[in-house]
Design an enzyme around this catalytic site. Structure first.
Site, PDB file in Angstrom:
ATOM      1  N   SER A 196      91.680  -3.771  -6.285  1.00 21.82           N
ATOM      2  CA  SER A 196      91.877  -4.887  -5.352  1.00 21.82           C
ATOM      3  C   SER A 196      93.346  -5.258  -5.342  1.00 21.82           C
ATOM      4  O   SER A 196      94.019  -5.195  -6.381  1.00 21.82           O
ATOM      5  CB  SER A 196      91.048  -6.095  -5.796  1.00 21.82           C
ATOM      6  N   TYR A 246      88.135 -11.408 -12.430  1.00 26.52           N
ATOM      7  CA  TYR A 246      88.130 -10.317 -11.462  1.00 26.52           C
ATOM      8  C   TYR A 246      89.499  -9.657 -11.381  1.00 26.52           C
ATOM      9  O   TYR A 246      89.617  -8.423 -11.400  1.00 26.52           O
ATOM     10  CB  TYR A 246      87.720 -10.866 -10.100  1.00 26.52           C
TER      11      TYR A 246
END
Length: 252
Positions: free
Chosen positions: A146, A159
């Site tokens: 990401s 995350y």
């Protein structure tokens, strides 16, 4: 891009919805045979059946990335279903709520679960697939990270940390698996409109759109072409690389 993956045999995790599902659909359209794995077993079975009814070679299997035994079983299933495997896309992951607790409020259980699925799960899935990828003579691993790990998105630390680990881990994998003729690369999408991001606050969407060189929302089709390229014969000398695909929100 039509038939770019003709005859290629792929395992895609997180394939029941979102980016993983789009990867599976586009890979099938490009000529690949695909095993679609996800913990959402009913949904991934339904999606694989829909692709099969369209004439594609798609098979579904349940995968819990927190369960090492389940990971090994899925690797065996993919190997037995496809024979040697040409490509693995590690898209399966979990995220905590964007704009949620800050680092001082983050619960230990949340940190551990995200790390278990996103980091350990990616490692174990890759490890289990190495024999099948090596057998193909031209293996590819594409790890989906990401761009949050590249710009340090706030209030999303578990995350972000997990995806930063995936980036670093992929480089080590590339070094270790190069002698087996397996290429390992990381793709870092920006915030993408799909089921997995429906909960994201509008202000975070606005932040991305306003900060991009190409100032619009990102959709799955913006990401898929890069994944297909990295899986294809065109990328046989590309390994250890990190590719942000986010309309220029982050440059690398």
């Amino acid at each position: 891009m039509n038939k770019l993956l003709e005859g290629k045999r792929l395992l895609i995790t997180g394939a029941a919805r979102g980016l993983g599902l789009d990867f599976a659909r586009r890979a099938c359209a490009a000529g690949a045979r695909v095993v679609m794995a996800d913990i959402l077993d009913e949904l991934v079975t339904e999606e694989a059946r829909a692709l099969a009814e369209q004439g594609h070679d798609a098979t579904a299997v349940r995968l819990d990335l927190a369960d090492p035994d389940a990971i090994d079983a899925v690797a065996k299933f993919a190997g037995e279903t496809l024979g040697a495997v040409d490509g693995l896309v590690n898209c399966g992951a979990i995220a905590t709520g964007i704009g949620g607790p800050d680092m001082c409020e983050l619960e230990l259980d949340t940190w551990d679960r995200v790390a278990t699925v996103n980091v350990r799960g990616t490692w174990l899935m890759s490890r289990a697939m190495v024999p099948y990828l090596a057998a193909s003579g031209r293996g590819r691993i594409v790890n989906i990270a990401s761009d949050t790990a590249l710009w340090g998105a706030p209030r999303l630390m578990a995350y972000v940390a997990s995806k930063g680990a995936v980036i670093s881990m992929s480089r080590s994998m590339a070094r270790e698996l190069g002698p087996k003729n397996i290429c390992v690369n990381t793709l870092c999408p920006g915030l993408t409109l799909c089921e997995a991001t429906e909960y994201v606050p509008q202000d975070r969407h606005d932040l991305y759109v306003n900060g991009r060189a190409i100032a619009r929302e990102q959709v799955p089709e913006d990401v898929t072409g890069s994944v297909l390229y990295l899986l294809s014969d065109l990328a046989g000398f590309v390994t250890g690389q990190t590719l942000p695909v986010n309309g220029g929100f982050v440059f690398n």
